[in-house]
Design a protein around this motif. Structure first.
Motif, PDB file in Angstrom:
ATOM      1  N   VAL A 571       0.844  -1.197   0.000  1.00 22.85           N
ATOM      2  CA  VAL A 571       0.000   0.000   0.000  1.00 22.85           C
ATOM      3  C   VAL A 571       0.879   1.247   0.000  1.00 22.85           C
ATOM      4  CG1 VAL A 571      -1.883  -1.164   1.201  1.00 22.85           C
ATOM      5  CG2 VAL A 571      -0.143   0.056   2.533  1.00 22.85           C
ATOM      6  N   GLN A 572       0.261   2.364  -0.145  1.00 25.67           N
ATOM      7  CA  GLN A 572       0.962   3.644  -0.203  1.00 25.67           C
ATOM      8  C   GLN A 572       1.762   3.889   1.076  1.00 25.67           C
ATOM      9  OE1 GLN A 572      -1.692   6.819  -1.288  1.00 25.67           O
ATOM     10  NE2 GLN A 572      -0.439   8.391  -0.315  1.00 25.67           N
ATOM     11  N   LYS A 573       2.913   4.497   0.922  1.00 24.98           N
ATOM     12  CA  LYS A 573       3.728   4.799   2.092  1.00 24.98           C
ATOM     13  C   LYS A 573       3.030   5.852   2.948  1.00 24.98           C
ATOM     14  CE  LYS A 573       6.546   8.331  -0.204  1.00 24.98           C
ATOM     15  NZ  LYS A 573       7.933   8.707  -0.593  1.00 24.98           N
ATOM     16  N   PRO A 574       3.375   5.959   4.235  1.00 23.73           N
ATOM     17  CA  PRO A 574       2.671   6.862   5.145  1.00 23.73           C
ATOM     18  C   PRO A 574       2.675   8.310   4.652  1.00 23.73           C
ATOM     19  CG  PRO A 574       4.059   5.369   6.392  1.00 23.73           C
ATOM     20  CD  PRO A 574       4.391   5.147   4.947  1.00 23.73           C
ATOM     21  N   LEU A 575       1.536   8.968   4.868  1.00 25.69           N
ATOM     22  CA  LEU A 575       1.414  10.390   4.563  1.00 25.69           C
ATOM     23  C   LEU A 575       1.846  11.173   5.790  1.00 25.69           C
ATOM     24  CD1 LEU A 575      -2.156  10.279   2.957  1.00 25.69           C
ATOM     25  CD2 LEU A 575       0.022  10.331   1.738  1.00 25.69           C
ATOM     26  N   HIS A 576       2.729  12.136   5.626  1.00 22.70           N
ATOM     27  CA  HIS A 576       3.197  12.951   6.737  1.00 22.70           C
ATOM     28  C   HIS A 576       2.410  14.256   6.745  1.00 22.70           C
ATOM     29  CE1 HIS A 576       6.755  10.563   8.002  1.00 22.70           C
ATOM     30  NE2 HIS A 576       6.597  10.062   6.776  1.00 22.70           N
ATOM     31  N   VAL A 577       1.680  14.490   7.835  1.00 22.15           N
ATOM     32  CA  VAL A 577       0.783  15.650   7.910  1.00 22.15           C
ATOM     33  C   VAL A 577       0.950  16.340   9.256  1.00 22.15           C
ATOM     34  CG1 VAL A 577      -0.918  14.529   6.403  1.00 22.15           C
ATOM     35  CG2 VAL A 577      -1.150  14.345   8.897  1.00 22.15           C
ATOM     36  N   SER A 578       0.451  17.556   9.290  1.00 18.44           N
ATOM     37  CA  SER A 578       0.412  18.317  10.539  1.00 18.44           C
ATOM     38  C   SER A 578      -0.807  19.226  10.493  1.00 18.44           C
ATOM     39  CB  SER A 578       1.687  19.150  10.712  1.00 18.44           C
ATOM     40  OG  SER A 578       1.531  20.067  11.804  1.00 18.44           O
ATOM     41  N   VAL A 579      -1.492  19.316  11.629  1.00 17.91           N
ATOM     42  CA  VAL A 579      -2.659  20.196  11.686  1.00 17.91           C
ATOM     43  C   VAL A 579      -2.238  21.657  11.602  1.00 17.91           C
ATOM     44  CG1 VAL A 579      -4.050  18.547  12.988  1.00 17.91           C
ATOM     45  CG2 VAL A 579      -2.624  20.205  14.217  1.00 17.91           C
ATOM     46  N   ALA A 580      -0.948  21.926  11.719  1.00 21.88           N
ATOM     47  CA  ALA A 580      -0.452  23.300  11.612  1.00 21.88           C
ATOM     48  C   ALA A 580      -0.155  23.692  10.173  1.00 21.88           C
ATOM     49  CB  ALA A 580       0.805  23.470  12.471  1.00 21.88           C
ATOM     50  N   TRP A 581      -0.260  22.749   9.251  1.00 20.08           N
ATOM     51  CA  TRP A 581       0.027  23.023   7.850  1.00 20.08           C
ATOM     52  C   TRP A 581      -1.243  23.376   7.089  1.00 20.08           C
ATOM     53  CZ3 TRP A 581       3.535  18.179   6.553  1.00 20.08           C
ATOM     54  CH2 TRP A 581       4.771  18.342   7.208  1.00 20.08           C
ATOM     55  N   GLU A 582      -1.127  24.249   6.131  1.00 21.39           N
ATOM     56  CA  GLU A 582      -2.276  24.626   5.306  1.00 21.39           C
ATOM     57  C   GLU A 582      -2.690  23.503   4.354  1.00 21.39           C
ATOM     58  OE1 GLU A 582      -1.542  28.250   3.281  1.00 21.39           O
ATOM     59  OE2 GLU A 582      -1.473  29.483   5.117  1.00 21.39           O
ATOM     60  N   SER A 583      -1.805  22.555   4.152  1.00 19.27           N
ATOM     61  CA  SER A 583      -2.093  21.457   3.218  1.00 19.27           C
ATOM     62  C   SER A 583      -2.928  20.342   3.842  1.00 19.27           C
ATOM     63  CB  SER A 583      -0.780  20.869   2.698  1.00 19.27           C
ATOM     64  OG  SER A 583       0.003  20.359   3.782  1.00 19.27           O
ATOM     65  N   ILE A 584      -3.326  20.495   5.119  1.00 22.14           N
ATOM     66  CA  ILE A 584      -4.030  19.409   5.807  1.00 22.14           C
ATOM     67  C   ILE A 584      -5.319  18.977   5.093  1.00 22.14           C
ATOM     68  CG2 ILE A 584      -5.218  21.005   7.381  1.00 22.14           C
ATOM     69  CD1 ILE A 584      -3.927  17.479   8.270  1.00 22.14           C
ATOM     70  N   PRO A 585      -6.074  19.879   4.419  1.00 19.13           N
ATOM     71  CA  PRO A 585      -7.283  19.411   3.730  1.00 19.13           C
ATOM     72  C   PRO A 585      -7.017  18.364   2.662  1.00 19.13           C
ATOM     73  CG  PRO A 585      -7.373  21.792   4.001  1.00 19.13           C
ATOM     74  CD  PRO A 585      -5.991  21.359   4.377  1.00 19.13           C
ATOM     75  N   GLU A 586      -5.776  18.348   2.110  1.00 17.36           N
ATOM     76  CA  GLU A 586      -5.454  17.360   1.084  1.00 17.36           C
ATOM     77  C   GLU A 586      -5.543  15.935   1.631  1.00 17.36           C
ATOM     78  OE1 GLU A 586      -1.649  18.364  -0.468  1.00 17.36           O
ATOM     79  OE2 GLU A 586      -2.238  20.409  -1.063  1.00 17.36           O
ATOM     80  N   LEU A 587      -5.282  15.789   2.925  1.00 16.30           N
ATOM     81  CA  LEU A 587      -5.394  14.460   3.533  1.00 16.30           C
ATOM     82  C   LEU A 587      -6.816  13.928   3.405  1.00 16.30           C
ATOM     83  CD1 LEU A 587      -4.554  12.067   5.369  1.00 16.30           C
ATOM     84  CD2 LEU A 587      -5.084  13.545   7.329  1.00 16.30           C
TER      85      LEU A 587
END
Length: 643
Positions: A571-587
């Motif tokens: 499966v896809q490798k882990p997605l690295h996210v942070s709630v402090a990033w503006e890109s969080i909606p992409e998750l």
């Protein structure tokens, strides 16, 4: 077909048998009548209400007939108690009504003053005032009173009609004659009916709304003169109940009180039954919960008509036009219901859906909330559609509108076998559910909060574990403009029970495994969880999410690092996210896309190749075919060379 059994009681000589004979023969019989008539049955076609068969039982007051009398009284639906002179009148209170009570019967009594031709010089109003009202005040079982004369054939049909109506349209649940007021349950039902008929919710029934109400309940229009008379009658007793806008709720209640006081309670019942009320003034169970079954692997969703109804309801109650519902506006909206659904309260509504800065639920959050309710508990949605008047959207009595039109059933979604997972068909649904699993303090709650308010937020410095399951619902717009409703669910302390429940997991479209990329012990929890519940979790598409990626990343204290673990599962490798990033909606967009197209997100089983058993089998046959082609070519060349 309803059956009304009338037991005719009273002293000897009061004229019981004459009343029955006069009804059947339609004339007064001058010849001698036998003391006690045999039981007669009148079908609906002979002057009786629709679908009501009436059985009339004559009785004797003689002491040696007392056993038979008592037996018939206990079998009756209504008692017609007849008196004709002062002595038999006194016996009504001294013997008959106490005797009925001693038998433990709880049926209405119609009081009949017979042989009115002998007292024709006494006005009926005086008889009612002097004789009947005192008895009605003392004995609540008396439903109504009437004067009759078998000799003059006066009120003969009417007295038996009253008996029928005492059963089919009882006054007792509606009106308290002692207080001269409508009973609380009746008031509550009529208030809901007023709410549903007040289409613009301005607190008045306009002439147009009254016309629609008239057509819906009585199937005939109301003339301008009749409407003016109704308004005049109401206004004479309650001046403020009629304004230029129409009739107020208090005026509507007064009108129905006047119907009950004047013996027209069948009119009130017709109104109540038109709006699906039972004889106990509760809404019909078949109306609140119509037959609607969702097949296995399918789900219920709102239809376009359902979404339109909830949009209109929202806009109608958004009095300040701020595209949100304040607590007072929500309270007004849910006025005709038992209140905000208990399921919503358990999920801490409105914090589970989209709100504005004032914490008021927005239109987007309102629709998402109902989408989630329909997905998780469609019977709740059906009941509230009924409470809120979806069935009342048409004033036509012949309208076939049903709450079922507000729902639709999705196509069955079948979990592919292990060998066919990579070619799993896309999911044709607009509501998806994702479970978020992970170690404590891995950021599950933060993801739910950010899902509802995607603005970047600083990470919390304190940790508060989620003990109860928690949901968050919002709409997600995919590339191309398609929108889906996504439900994110954190399981809390219920996690073990839910992961062992195949039915609960069947509702899940994708599992998000979260781990804190800055906590070395975080990913090991995911590995242990998947091993423990492998029999269920291996059947679900998944995504690995490394949270708090704005902080320093550490190596996980685990035999296999997250990237290697994902590769081993194919499966896809882990997605690295942070709630402090503006890109969080992409998750959340990616979660929805996996839910709709799960093929590549299914974990690979032991010994299963990247393409799955099905792909391996296909490769085998392709290879075998190639070998055969090569062999055939070699044979052809050899023959050509031989010649």
């Amino acid at each position: 077909m309803a059956t009304v059994r009338i037991c005719v009681c009273g002293d000897e000589g009061a004229g019981k048998s004459s009343l029955i004979t006069s009804l059947v023969k339609d004339i007064f019989v001058t010849t001698k009548i036998q003391p006690t008539l045999p039981q007669i049955t009148i079908p609906p076609s002979i002057g009786t209400p629709d679908n009501v068969t009436t059985t009339i039982v004559d009785t004797s007051a003689l002491p040696h007939q007392r056993t038979t009398l008592n037996k018939e009284i206990k079998k009756s639906n209504v008692i017609l108690l007849v008196y004709s002179d002062h002595y038999s009148y006194e016996r009504v209170a001294l013997f008959w009504l106490p005797h009925f009570r001693s038998l433990g019967v709880n049926v209405p009594v119609v009081l009949c003053a017979n042989k009115s031709d002998k007292t024709s010089n006494t006005p009926t109003d005086q008889v009612v005032e002097d004789e009947m009202l005192p008895l009605m005040s003392e004995f609540k079982e008396i439903d109504s009173c009437i004067r009759t004369s078998a000799r003059e054939h006066h009120n003969i049909n009417e007295v038996f009609f009253l008996c029928q109506k005492a059963v089919t349209d009882p006054i007792a649940p509606l009106f308290d004659s002692k207080d001269s007021s409508l009973k609380p349950a009746c008031v509550s039902a009529l208030q809901r009916i007023f709410y549903l008929c007040d289409r613009d919710h301005d607190g008045h029934l306009s002439d147009k709304e009254i016309h629609d109400f008239q057509i819906k309940c009585f199937r005939k229009p109301l003339s301008d003169l009749d409407l003016a008379n109704i308004k005049s009658s109401i206004q004479s007793q309650l001046p403020d109940s009629v304004t230029d806008k129409g009739i107020t709720q208090s005026g509507f209640l007064l009108l129905n009180k006047l119907f009950a006081e004047k013996g027209r309670h069948e009119t009130v019942w017709l109104i109540l039954r038109t709006f699906h009320y039972t004889d106990s003034l509760s809404l019909q169970s078949s109306f609140l919960s119509p037959k609607f079954e969702v097949p296995a692997n399918s789900s219920a969703e709102l239809s376009p008509a359902g979404y339109r109804f909830f949009v209109d309801l929202f806009l109608l109650h958004d009095k300040d036009n701020d595209v949100s519902l304040s607590p007072s506006e929500l309270s007004a909206l849910f006025a005709p219901t038992p209140g905000i659904p208990s399921q919503w309260q358990e999920n801490d509504f409105p914090s589970c859906t989209v709100r504005n800065d004032a914490n008021y639920v927005t239109l987007q959050g309102w629709l998402a909330q109902w989408s989630m309710t329909t997905f998780t508990s469609y019977r709740t949605t059906l009941a509230y559609l009924a409470y809120l008047g979806f069935d009342s959207s048409s004033s036509s009595p012949s309208s076939n509108t049903s709450t079922l039109k507000a729902l639709t059933i999705t196509k069955p979604r079948k979990r592919p076998s292990r060998g066919r997972r990579r070619r799993a068909a896309p999911v044709s649904r607009t509501v998806l559910q994702a479970f978020i699993l992970g170690a404590p303090n891995s950021g599950k709650s933060a993801l739910l909060s950010t899902f509802l308010s995607p603005r970047p937020s600083p990470p919390s410095q304190t940790y508060s574990p989620s003990l109860q399951p928690r949901n968050a619902v919002n709409t997600v717009e995919l590339p191309g403009g398609k929108q889906v409703t996504l439900i994110l669910s954190e399981l809390g302390d219920h996690e073990p029970a839910i992961l062992d429940n195949a039915a609960k997991l069947a509702q899940c479209d994708v599992v998000l495994y979260t781990y804190d990329s800055g906590d070395a012990d975080s990913f090991a929890y995911v590995v242990r969880l998947r091993e423990k519940y492998a029999h269920h979790l291996d059947e679900l598409p998944l995504l690995f999410v490394a949270t708090k990626a704005d902080r320093d990343r550490v190596r996980q204290d685990c035999e296999t690092q997250p990237e290697e673990y994902a590769a081993r599962l194919g499966v896809q490798k882990p997605l690295h996210v942070s709630v402090a990033w503006e890109s969080i909606p992409e998750l959340f967009v990616q979660v929805a896309e996996v839910g709709l197209n799960p093929g590549s997100a299914y974990p690979k089983g032991e010994g299963e190749e990247e393409g799955g058993d099905g792909d391996g089998l296909m490769a085998y046959w392709v290879a075998a075919g190639a070998v055969c082609v090569v062999a055939a070519a070699v044979v052809g060349i050899w023959r050509r060379m031989s010649t």
